[in-house]
Design an enzyme around this catalytic site. Sequence first.
Site, PDB file in Angstrom:
ATOM      1  N   HIS A 278       0.838  -1.215   0.000  1.00 10.57           N
ATOM      2  CA  HIS A 278       0.000   0.000   0.000  1.00 10.57           C
ATOM      3  C   HIS A 278       0.867   1.258   0.000  1.00 10.57           C
ATOM      4  CE1 HIS A 278      -4.065  -1.716   0.473  1.00 10.57           C
ATOM      5  NE2 HIS A 278      -3.471  -2.680   1.142  1.00 10.57           N
ATOM      6  N   ASP A 341      -0.587  -4.816   5.831  1.00  9.17           N
ATOM      7  CA  ASP A 341      -1.640  -5.602   5.168  1.00  9.17           C
ATOM      8  C   ASP A 341      -1.372  -5.736   3.677  1.00  9.17           C
ATOM      9  OD1 ASP A 341      -3.955  -3.237   4.005  1.00  9.17           O
ATOM     10  OD2 ASP A 341      -2.101  -2.747   5.050  1.00  9.17           O
ATOM     11  N   GLU A 342      -1.874  -6.850   3.104  1.00  4.49           N
ATOM     12  CA  GLU A 342      -1.911  -7.056   1.647  1.00  4.49           C
ATOM     13  C   GLU A 342      -0.575  -6.757   0.972  1.00  4.49           C
ATOM     14  OE1 GLU A 342      -6.594  -6.356   0.765  1.00  4.49           O
ATOM     15  OE2 GLU A 342      -5.386  -4.543   0.956  1.00  4.49           O
ATOM     16  N   ALA A 343       0.512  -7.231   1.571  1.00  7.62           N
ATOM     17  CA  ALA A 343       1.847  -7.007   0.975  1.00  7.62           C
ATOM     18  C   ALA A 343       2.100  -8.092  -0.060  1.00  7.62           C
ATOM     19  CB  ALA A 343       2.910  -7.015   2.055  1.00  7.62           C
TER      20      ALA A 343
END
Length: 530
Positions: A278, A341-343
């Site tokens: 992100h 998150d969401e790496a």
Amino acid sequence: MRQRQRRTFARLFGSLVLVAAAGLTSIGTSAAPAAADGPRPLGQIVPVPADVSPGGSPYTIGSATRIRVTPGEPEVQRIGAYLAAVLRPSTGYALPITGATGGDGIRLLLGADDEGLGDEGYRLTSAKGSVTVAANTPAGLFHGVQTLRQLLPANVEKKTKQAGPWKIAGGTITDAPRYAYRGAMIDVSRHFFTVAQVERYIDQLALYKINELHLHLSDDQGWRIAIDSWPRLATYGGQTQVGGGKGGFYTKADYQAILDHAASRYMEVVPEIDTPGHSNAALASYAELNCNGVAPPLYTGTHVGFSSLCVPKEVTYAFFDDVVREVAAMTPGRYLHIGGDEAQSTSKEDYDTFMTRAQPVVHKYGKTVMAWHQIVDATPIPGTVAQYWGTTGDEANVAAAAQAGTKLIMSPANRAYLDMKYDAKTTLGTNWAGYVEVDKSYSWDPDTFVKGVPARAVLGVEAPIWSETLSTSAQIEYMAFPRLQGIAELGWSPASTHDWTAYKARLAQQGPRMSALGITYYRSPLVPWV
Ligand code: IFG
């Protein structure tokens, strides 16, 4: 004089009508005429208090009422002024604030000296001659004032003079929160929200005793906080937003204004710099941050998982250190959230490496690490708080980390994510975690949602609102209210009080209050709105 005569006549005429109507009603049915001006029942508020003992006569605010504050306590004086700013316009009463002690009026007393109330609890006692809020701390008084507001008719929230009477039911409320961490997050990256919009949201959250404001300050679509040592993060990385419109960012003065407003509502600010994923806004701002040395374009879409800081490059840690140092220096709160998150574009090894190097930096600058729960797959250092945003409650890795001492903030996406559509008809928001109507958002227990998590690991709850599809205050409010009240109650009230049938009746009473406050809320068909 004529004005007053007209008002008197209107009131007289009004009450004649009431009596007549009541008369008709009583002819038609045996029901006694409703007490048109009876006070609201003592416990019928949100969050429901821990202990309510109704009894005795109500207190009526009148033209001679004073607001009495503990002498020599500027914070109590400020809370008195905050309450007066609510009551004066709608009651039309002067309501002078006085430090003179006295047994009558509205009394805000610091120094309850009752450890049962803790740092945020209060005792509210209402009787014929006075209503008293007592607490150990100003925060406790502030929460007691929110209760006092809700015990008065909804019209008290209006900014123009309303007909009374202004009664507070007799009895005693002894109240203190279940969890210390009762939060809400606003994503100011996907769409930028001004200081005024954030302050408006803070004021609305304060009504329900929320005490933590998590600001999601960076993401792929926008960097929203000025960093002196890396100025292009905000000036270049903050210039746009989802959809390609004009973005924006907080100068340090803007950020300070948000901090000051939050502090005046006894809310701690938790700033988030999302890493290593992100991170497109940062990568677009500085080519050197990219592994290939090439800055990607600014991103205005809504996909996730495509960006990653360059973990092998040393400049990444110089960047992270500078950002954390500047954000930590500005932030009085205990926490600094580093995302995680969401790496999906960061290898597991690189994620571990990054989180292993990043967490001590946050500690070095005096803050406790908060991160999305994926951090448990790296090695959370002692004290790191993981924010759970799963949906199944079956995450054994989260349970194992909690058993090993990692503390949790509970934000299950299919309960607490306020950007989830209510149902298929909701035009705003997303539905990747399913549809979340008001009852589903309320009906869960933070202590037991994730199997295997010991209750002692749960610090509290937080309701995030992600802004991919939201760009105005009205849109934020439509998605946030009335589910926010349910999360606030889960955070504050004893588990023994949680019951959807009882709650929805109390929530219904919030409808006129939200209308009086100009909050654009979703009138869920599941709630018996009054
Ligand atoms: N997941 C992403 C958010 C946002 C959200 C929208 C987290 C921790 C979906 N990460 O929630 O950036 O896109 O509901």
